[in-house]
Scaffold this motif. Structure first.
Motif, short mmCIF file in Angstrom:
data_model
loop_
_atom_site.label_atom_id
_atom_site.label_comp_id
_atom_site.label_asym_id
_atom_site.label_seq_id
_atom_site.Cartn_x
_atom_site.Cartn_y
_atom_site.Cartn_z
N ASN A 167 1.03 -1.21 -0.03
CA ASN A 167 -0.08 0.06 0.06
C ASN A 167 0.95 1.12 -0.06
N ASN A 168 2.05 1.31 0.90
CA ASN A 168 2.79 2.35 0.88
C ASN A 168 3.70 2.58 -0.44
N ALA A 169 3.75 1.75 -1.29
CA ALA A 169 4.51 1.88 -2.43
C ALA A 169 3.58 2.11 -3.64
N MET A 170 2.32 2.21 -3.52
CA MET A 170 1.29 2.28 -4.57
C MET A 170 1.46 3.38 -5.38
N PRO A 171 1.70 4.59 -4.66
CA PRO A 171 1.91 5.75 -5.61
C PRO A 171 3.07 5.75 -6.62
N LEU A 172 3.70 4.67 -6.54
CA LEU A 172 4.94 4.58 -7.71
C LEU A 172 4.35 3.77 -8.95
N ILE A 173 3.03 3.25 -8.73
CA ILE A 173 2.17 2.76 -10.09
C ILE A 173 0.95 3.82 -10.16
N LEU A 174 0.76 4.81 -9.22
CA LEU A 174 -0.22 5.70 -9.73
C LEU A 174 0.18 7.02 -10.18
N LEU A 175 1.39 7.39 -9.62
CA LEU A 175 1.56 8.60 -10.33
C LEU A 175 1.83 8.62 -11.86
N PRO A 176 2.21 7.64 -12.59
CA PRO A 176 2.18 7.58 -13.87
C PRO A 176 0.93 8.10 -14.74
N LEU A 177 -0.31 7.30 -13.86
CA LEU A 177 -1.53 7.76 -14.57
C LEU A 177 -1.85 9.33 -14.18
N LEU A 178 -1.13 9.81 -13.40
CA LEU A 178 -1.49 11.36 -13.65
C LEU A 178 -0.35 12.26 -14.23
N SER A 179 0.29 11.50 -15.02
CA SER A 179 1.52 12.21 -16.04
C SER A 179 0.94 12.35 -17.37
N SER A 180 1.95 12.58 -18.16
CA SER A 180 1.52 12.63 -19.54
C SER A 180 1.94 11.39 -20.31
N ALA A 181 1.88 10.26 -19.49
CA ALA A 181 1.86 8.93 -20.01
C ALA A 181 0.82 8.53 -21.06
N PHE A 182 -0.39 8.95 -20.78
CA PHE A 182 -1.45 8.66 -21.72
C PHE A 182 -2.13 9.95 -22.38
N VAL A 183 -2.00 10.93 -21.97
CA VAL A 183 -2.36 12.25 -22.69
C VAL A 183 -1.46 13.55 -22.46
N PRO A 184 -1.53 14.22 -23.60
CA PRO A 184 -0.40 15.24 -23.43
C PRO A 184 -0.93 16.39 -22.22
N LEU A 185 -0.09 16.94 -21.94
CA LEU A 185 -0.28 18.04 -20.74
C LEU A 185 -1.17 19.13 -21.42
N ASP A 186 -1.07 19.30 -22.49
CA ASP A 186 -2.09 20.53 -23.02
C ASP A 186 -3.24 19.87 -22.83
N ALA A 187 -3.74 18.75 -22.84
CA ALA A 187 -5.13 18.35 -22.73
C ALA A 187 -5.67 18.32 -21.38
N MET A 188 -4.88 18.53 -20.33
CA MET A 188 -5.26 18.37 -18.74
C MET A 188 -5.86 19.82 -18.42
N PRO A 189 -6.63 19.75 -17.39
CA PRO A 189 -7.15 21.02 -17.02
C PRO A 189 -6.11 21.92 -16.29
N GLY A 190 -6.23 23.29 -16.56
CA GLY A 190 -5.10 24.05 -16.06
C GLY A 190 -4.84 23.90 -14.74
N TRP A 191 -5.64 23.76 -13.91
CA TRP A 191 -5.34 23.65 -12.45
C TRP A 191 -4.50 22.36 -12.10
N PHE A 192 -4.73 21.38 -12.96
CA PHE A 192 -3.95 20.12 -12.70
C PHE A 192 -2.56 20.17 -13.50
N ARG A 193 -2.34 20.81 -14.54
CA ARG A 193 -1.27 20.61 -15.45
C ARG A 193 0.02 20.84 -14.80
N PRO A 194 0.29 21.82 -13.57
CA PRO A 194 1.39 21.96 -12.95
C PRO A 194 1.71 20.85 -12.20
#
Length: 277
Positions: free
Chosen positions: A196-223
């Motif tokens: 459970n503690n190491a779960m961010p290591l697999i969740l962070l890629p889902l919140l990155s540019s791995a699947f969609v470009p940064l330009d397609a993300m909401p402005g508040w979430f992009r940084p």
């Protein structure tokens, strides 16, 4: 002032102890590799996650996503080229979860306490876990990359130097995440908590540019997505393999890797060297 008759601490690397340290580390490395070979289910389960995501996103969402990325007619091959670099780094994050679990098991099952009573270099236990995990990460990356090639991923424009740089980035990233995973395993009371503690290591890629470009993300979430560890590494790997713009992501990825590796090293060694309670 220490007495001249006091024995040297075995966890200090002096020239006289260098060979025993290497010998003990290689022994611990073989132990961890044999353990992984005898109990492959955890590694296989973690490896299946990026492979399933690759197949899911390419064959279910590929044409729709490629139309948005390429700005033209749907072309699944465009999205394959885009998604594979991110999933290669996600594979490293998945593999290191197994490292956290393995370290936690060693701590809770008593084998570490036994190692402390033996005449071995103390750091060799952690080094064996780190080197073994990095090797498993690279093997996992090769397997996921092979699946990507099988379904159409190509990198025809990358030079030999760029391939070497891409490989170096993968090894550096794996080393950094492994040290963090070792620290997580050392502070976890059991294997479930370590996972459970190491779960961010697999969740962070889902919140990155791995699947969609940064330009397609909401402005508040992009940084948030732009400056977390995975996005600079993904964009750098994408640039090396596909010839896209790297910009400041190259030095930012290296800075993240070095920073995480140093943090994980000092955290892990401090926790491991602490006297058991």
């Amino acid at each position: 002032m220490s007495s001249p008759l006091a024995p040297a601490r075995p966890d200090r690397l002096s020239p006289a102890l260098l060979s025993p340290a290497l010998r003990d580390s290689s022994t611990m490395l073989r132990r961890n590799l044999l353990h992984a070979r005898r109990y492959p289910s955890l590694t296989l389960n973690l490896l299946l996650t990026p492979i399933m995501l690759l197949l899911l996103f390419v064959y279910i969402f590929g044409e729709t996503m490629s139309a948005g990325i390429g700005g033209g007619a749907p072309d699944r091959s465009v999205y394959i080229a885009y998604i594979v670099p991110g999933l290669l780094l996600m594979t490293i994050g998945s593999t290191t979860i197994g490292t956290a679990v393995s370290v936690s098991n060693d701590m809770t099952e008593g084998i570490i306490a036994r190692f402390r009573t033996m005449a071995i270099h103390r750091g060799s236990v952690i080094i064996g876990h780190v080197v073994g995990s990095v090797l498993q990460s690279i093997v996992s990356v090769v397997l996921v990359g092979a699946v990507g090639v099988a379904i159409g991923f190509r990198s025809t424009d990358a030079t030999v130097l760029e391939w070497l740089a891409a490989f170096g980035l993968l090894v550096l990233f794996a080393t950094a995440l492994t040290w963090i995973a070792v620290g997580m395993g050392l502070v976890s009371p059991n294997a479930e908590a370590a996972s459970n503690n190491a779960m961010p290591l697999i969740l962070l890629p889902l919140l990155s540019s791995a699947f969609v470009p940064l330009d397609a993300m909401p402005g508040w979430f992009r940084p948030i997505a732009e400056y977390q560890p995975f996005t600079p590494a993904i964009e750098t790997l994408r640039g090396l393999l596909l010839g896209t713009e790297i910009g400041h992501n190259g030095w930012l990825a290296v800075a993240w890797c070095l920073g995480l590796a140093v943090l994980g090293y000092f955290w892990s060694t401090a926790r491991f060297d602490a006297d058991p309670k």
